[in-house]
Design a protein around this motif. Structure first.
Motif, PDB file in Angstrom:
ATOM      1  N   LYS A 309      73.040  96.375   2.614  1.00 15.34           N
ATOM      2  CA  LYS A 309      71.715  96.913   2.313  1.00 15.34           C
ATOM      3  C   LYS A 309      71.246  97.853   3.420  1.00 15.34           C
ATOM      4  O   LYS A 309      70.629  98.895   3.166  1.00 15.34           O
ATOM      5  CB  LYS A 309      70.702  95.780   2.133  1.00 15.34           C
ATOM      6  CG  LYS A 309      70.970  94.885   0.921  1.00 15.34           C
ATOM      7  CD  LYS A 309      70.901  95.695  -0.376  1.00 15.34           C
ATOM      8  CE  LYS A 309      71.138  94.787  -1.596  1.00 15.34           C
ATOM      9  NZ  LYS A 309      71.199  95.581  -2.844  1.00 15.34           N
ATOM     10  N   GLY A 310      71.551  97.468   4.653  1.00 16.85           N
ATOM     11  CA  GLY A 310      71.159  98.302   5.789  1.00 16.85           C
ATOM     12  C   GLY A 310      71.867  99.656   5.770  1.00 16.85           C
ATOM     13  O   GLY A 310      71.258 100.690   6.059  1.00 16.85           O
ATOM     14  N   ILE A 311      73.160  99.639   5.440  1.00 17.90           N
ATOM     15  CA  ILE A 311      73.931 100.893   5.345  1.00 17.90           C
ATOM     16  C   ILE A 311      73.352 101.784   4.249  1.00 17.90           C
ATOM     17  O   ILE A 311      73.154 102.997   4.441  1.00 17.90           O
ATOM     18  CB  ILE A 311      75.415 100.600   5.067  1.00 17.90           C
ATOM     19  CG1 ILE A 311      76.059  99.861   6.249  1.00 17.90           C
ATOM     20  CG2 ILE A 311      76.174 101.909   4.785  1.00 17.90           C
ATOM     21  CD1 ILE A 311      77.451  99.346   5.974  1.00 17.90           C
ATOM     22  N   GLU A 312      73.073 101.191   3.102  1.00 15.67           N
ATOM     23  CA  GLU A 312      72.535 101.957   1.975  1.00 15.67           C
ATOM     24  C   GLU A 312      71.162 102.536   2.311  1.00 15.67           C
ATOM     25  O   GLU A 312      70.864 103.685   1.965  1.00 15.67           O
ATOM     26  CB  GLU A 312      72.453 101.074   0.732  1.00 15.67           C
ATOM     27  CG  GLU A 312      73.818 100.699   0.172  1.00 15.67           C
ATOM     28  CD  GLU A 312      73.737  99.685  -0.970  1.00 15.67           C
ATOM     29  OE1 GLU A 312      72.610  99.425  -1.441  1.00 15.67           O
ATOM     30  OE2 GLU A 312      74.788  99.155  -1.379  1.00 15.67           O
ATOM     31  N   GLU A 313      70.334 101.771   2.992  1.00 13.87           N
ATOM     32  CA  GLU A 313      69.003 102.236   3.392  1.00 13.87           C
ATOM     33  C   GLU A 313      69.114 103.458   4.307  1.00 13.87           C
ATOM     34  O   GLU A 313      68.420 104.459   4.129  1.00 13.87           O
ATOM     35  CB  GLU A 313      68.251 101.107   4.098  1.00 13.87           C
ATOM     36  CG  GLU A 313      66.934 101.514   4.753  1.00 13.87           C
ATOM     37  CD  GLU A 313      65.865 101.924   3.756  1.00 13.87           C
ATOM     38  OE1 GLU A 313      65.024 102.769   4.136  1.00 13.87           O
ATOM     39  OE2 GLU A 313      65.873 101.423   2.606  1.00 13.87           O
ATOM     40  N   LEU A 314      70.000 103.349   5.306  1.00  9.86           N
ATOM     41  CA  LEU A 314      70.137 104.426   6.290  1.00  9.86           C
ATOM     42  C   LEU A 314      70.754 105.686   5.683  1.00  9.86           C
ATOM     43  O   LEU A 314      70.230 106.794   5.877  1.00  9.86           O
ATOM     44  CB  LEU A 314      70.987 103.948   7.474  1.00  9.86           C
ATOM     45  CG  LEU A 314      71.279 104.985   8.572  1.00  9.86           C
ATOM     46  CD1 LEU A 314      69.986 105.494   9.195  1.00  9.86           C
ATOM     47  CD2 LEU A 314      72.184 104.398   9.638  1.00  9.86           C
ATOM     48  N   LEU A 315      71.855 105.517   4.961  1.00 12.29           N
ATOM     49  CA  LEU A 315      72.580 106.691   4.475  1.00 12.29           C
ATOM     50  C   LEU A 315      72.023 107.255   3.169  1.00 12.29           C
ATOM     51  O   LEU A 315      71.850 108.477   3.036  1.00 12.29           O
ATOM     52  CB  LEU A 315      74.069 106.344   4.306  1.00 12.29           C
ATOM     53  CG  LEU A 315      74.822 105.985   5.589  1.00 12.29           C
ATOM     54  CD1 LEU A 315      76.293 105.733   5.275  1.00 12.29           C
ATOM     55  CD2 LEU A 315      74.693 107.084   6.642  1.00 12.29           C
ATOM     56  N   ILE A 316      71.759 106.389   2.203  1.00 11.21           N
ATOM     57  CA  ILE A 316      71.345 106.862   0.870  1.00 11.21           C
ATOM     58  C   ILE A 316      69.845 107.196   0.840  1.00 11.21           C
ATOM     59  O   ILE A 316      69.464 108.311   0.465  1.00 11.21           O
ATOM     60  CB  ILE A 316      71.681 105.818  -0.210  1.00 11.21           C
ATOM     61  CG1 ILE A 316      73.188 105.533  -0.238  1.00 11.21           C
ATOM     62  CG2 ILE A 316      71.210 106.306  -1.579  1.00 11.21           C
ATOM     63  CD1 ILE A 316      73.585 104.346  -1.107  1.00 11.21           C
ATOM     64  N   LYS A 317      69.025 106.241   1.267  1.00  9.88           N
ATOM     65  CA  LYS A 317      67.580 106.427   1.145  1.00  9.88           C
ATOM     66  C   LYS A 317      67.008 107.361   2.207  1.00  9.88           C
ATOM     67  O   LYS A 317      66.141 108.182   1.927  1.00  9.88           O
ATOM     68  CB  LYS A 317      66.866 105.073   1.174  1.00  9.88           C
ATOM     69  CG  LYS A 317      67.200 104.200  -0.033  1.00  9.88           C
ATOM     70  CD  LYS A 317      66.429 102.888  -0.013  1.00  9.88           C
ATOM     71  CE  LYS A 317      66.787 102.028  -1.219  1.00  9.88           C
ATOM     72  NZ  LYS A 317      66.078 100.723  -1.208  1.00  9.88           N
ATOM     73  N   GLN A 318      67.510 107.227   3.435  1.00  9.37           N
ATOM     74  CA  GLN A 318      66.941 108.038   4.515  1.00  9.37           C
ATOM     75  C   GLN A 318      67.592 109.415   4.641  1.00  9.37           C
ATOM     76  O   GLN A 318      66.934 110.372   5.045  1.00  9.37           O
ATOM     77  CB  GLN A 318      67.060 107.298   5.847  1.00  9.37           C
ATOM     78  CG  GLN A 318      66.200 106.046   5.945  1.00  9.37           C
ATOM     79  CD  GLN A 318      66.272 105.403   7.319  1.00  9.37           C
ATOM     80  OE1 GLN A 318      66.427 106.090   8.328  1.00  9.37           O
ATOM     81  NE2 GLN A 318      66.164 104.084   7.361  1.00  9.37           N
ATOM     82  N   HIS A 319      68.896 109.500   4.290  1.00  7.39           N
ATOM     83  CA  HIS A 319      69.603 110.760   4.547  1.00  7.39           C
ATOM     84  C   HIS A 319      70.315 111.355   3.325  1.00  7.39           C
ATOM     85  O   HIS A 319      71.144 112.248   3.477  1.00  7.39           O
ATOM     86  CB  HIS A 319      70.603 110.570   5.692  1.00  7.39           C
ATOM     87  CG  HIS A 319      69.943 110.419   7.027  1.00  7.39           C
ATOM     88  ND1 HIS A 319      69.249 111.433   7.652  1.00  7.39           N
ATOM     89  CD2 HIS A 319      69.847 109.341   7.860  1.00  7.39           C
ATOM     90  CE1 HIS A 319      68.778 111.006   8.811  1.00  7.39           C
ATOM     91  NE2 HIS A 319      69.124 109.745   8.957  1.00  7.39           N
ATOM     92  N   ASP A 320      70.001 110.875   2.144  1.00 10.54           N
ATOM     93  CA  ASP A 320      70.447 111.517   0.897  1.00 10.54           C
ATOM     94  C   ASP A 320      71.964 111.526   0.670  1.00 10.54           C
ATOM     95  O   ASP A 320      72.485 112.410  -0.007  1.00 10.54           O
ATOM     96  CB  ASP A 320      69.935 112.971   0.818  1.00 10.54           C
ATOM     97  CG  ASP A 320      68.449 113.078   1.048  1.00 10.54           C
ATOM     98  OD1 ASP A 320      67.708 112.228   0.520  1.00 10.54           O
ATOM     99  OD2 ASP A 320      68.014 114.002   1.764  1.00 10.54           O
ATOM    100  N   PHE A 321      72.685 110.562   1.252  1.00 11.68           N
ATOM    101  CA  PHE A 321      74.114 110.458   0.976  1.00 11.68           C
ATOM    102  C   PHE A 321      74.298 110.052  -0.494  1.00 11.68           C
ATOM    103  O   PHE A 321      73.429 109.397  -1.082  1.00 11.68           O
ATOM    104  CB  PHE A 321      74.771 109.414   1.878  1.00 11.68           C
ATOM    105  CG  PHE A 321      75.148 109.920   3.249  1.00 11.68           C
ATOM    106  CD1 PHE A 321      76.438 109.774   3.722  1.00 11.68           C
ATOM    107  CD2 PHE A 321      74.206 110.533   4.072  1.00 11.68           C
ATOM    108  CE1 PHE A 321      76.799 110.222   4.990  1.00 11.68           C
ATOM    109  CE2 PHE A 321      74.543 110.982   5.336  1.00 11.68           C
ATOM    110  CZ  PHE A 321      75.842 110.828   5.805  1.00 11.68           C
ATOM    111  N   SER A 322      75.444 110.417  -1.061  1.00 11.54           N
ATOM    112  CA  SER A 322      75.757 110.045  -2.440  1.00 11.54           C
ATOM    113  C   SER A 322      75.841 108.528  -2.565  1.00 11.54           C
ATOM    114  O   SER A 322      76.614 107.873  -1.851  1.00 11.54           O
ATOM    115  CB  SER A 322      77.093 110.667  -2.860  1.00 11.54           C
ATOM    116  OG  SER A 322      77.625 110.016  -3.984  1.00 11.54           O
TER     117      SER A 322
END
Length: 353
Positions: A309-322
């Protein structure tokens, strides 16, 4: 940028297969790796990857996907982050700052002129790379969320990585620079974070980059010198603590001088090196390599469970990663860690047979 010892190591370095590194821990100079990612992971015109808010994400892209690829080869990375640099490095840091500023001015000028010369745009874009404290902090946080061991160095990351290696906590250090050998690392693995096909600078030619191994004992034996003498050679040609070295002395001459006289002071006393050319404190710089500010890690260096969840929050939600790519990568990460742990346990058992 480190000392260029490439001419001295050419005959003893050897290519490594990832099979030889399977199950082994490598203490990686994190800042060195992050600069590599910032330089390599860019658009064709040199523009770094960015999120929707214009924040650079090349470093996160590199640390996430490249670390997973390294783990999939059975290698266990331990990232070492820089602390406060020694005072003696201030001249080199100021020199680098000026280079970046000049590159930024040139890049702005090219853009204002409407230049479409991709090679020039990329060149000055890469020269103006800045690794901010925020970028380093985010990278460290991402690694921790991934369950990858990290170490905060009290000063130079490369010195700490070498110290950790000298304690036997890692099999080798990982960096593009050779400084870890001066700091006493038993082994240096180069190209670990940039393996694969890479384009040669200023050429439309691609080459296959593979890991390279340099063993300190082999290097010293071949050259017939001590580590202290290797440090003196580096001082003569220029280190981060004396960027210009001694003007007019290249690496072959430096090697000849130290081989003949044993150390810099003897060469000065005999007149081989004019005293006025030594514009720095030799003993002080030598001591920075022999007795750097390091400390034993206060945490274990084992792989841990990842915080999905932490990885998804940082990369997807905060930085628009796929979302799809990140979730697939997390599955790869979990599998790779299980297999890397198994390879490390097997390596431990193998030493008894």
């Amino acid at each position: 940028m480190g000392v260029d010892l490439s001419e001295l190591v050419e005959d003893i370095k050897r290519e490594l297969s990832f099979g030889e590194l399977k199950g082994k821990k490598i203490s990686i100079d994190a800042y060195n790796a992050l600069y590599q990612f910032l330089a390599a992971i860019r658009q064709p015109d040199g523009t770094p990857l960015m999120d929707s808010q214009g924040r650079v994400t090349s470093h996160l892209n590199g640390i996430f996907y490249r670390t997973i690829s390294i783990l999939e080869e059975g290698v266990i990375p331990v990232y070492v982050f820089d602390g406060k640099p020694p005072e003696q490095k201030s001249e080199e840091l100021e020199r680098r700052r000026k280079i970046k500023e000049e590159a930024e001015k040139k890049l702005d000028q090219l853009k204002k002129e409407g230049s479409t010369e991709a090679r020039e745009l990329k060149k000055y874009s890469q020269m103006s790379i800045r690794l901010t404290n925020e970028m380093a902090g985010e990278s460290k946080k991402l690694l921790e969320l991934m369950g990858i061991p990290t170490i905060q160095a009290p000063s130079e990351g490369e010195a700490e990585a070498a110290y950790v290696n000298s304690l036997g906590l890692t099999w080798a250090t990982g960096s593009q620079d050779y400084d870890s050998l001066l700091f006493g690392a038993t082994r240096l693995v180069r190209n670990l974070t940039i393996t694969g096909k890479r384009k040669l600078p200023k050429k439309d030619v691609y080459v296959e980059i593979r890991p390279e191994l340099i063993e300190l004992s082999d290097l010293l034996k071949k050259l017939g010198i001590t580590r202290e003498q290797l440090i003196d050679i580096a001082i003569l040609i220029g280190t981060d603590y004396d960027p210009d070295g001694v003007k007019g002395i290249g690496i072959k001459t430096a090697y000849r001088i130290i081989k003949k006289y044993g150390k810099i002071e003897n060469a000065v006393e005999k007149g081989e090196i004019p005293k006025q050319k030594i514009t720095f404190n030799v003993e002080e710089i030598r001591s920075l390599f022999l007795n750097p500010k390091v400390e034993k890690p206060n945490t274990d260096l084992e792989l841990k469970d990842c915080d999905e969840k932490g990885i998804e929050e940082l990369l997807i939600k905060q930085h628009d990663f796929s979302e799809e790519r990140v979730k697939n990568a997390i599955e790869r990460l979990k599998k790779a860690k299980r297999e890397a742990k198994g390879a490390e346990r097997q390596k431990g058992l193998d030493q008894w047979f």
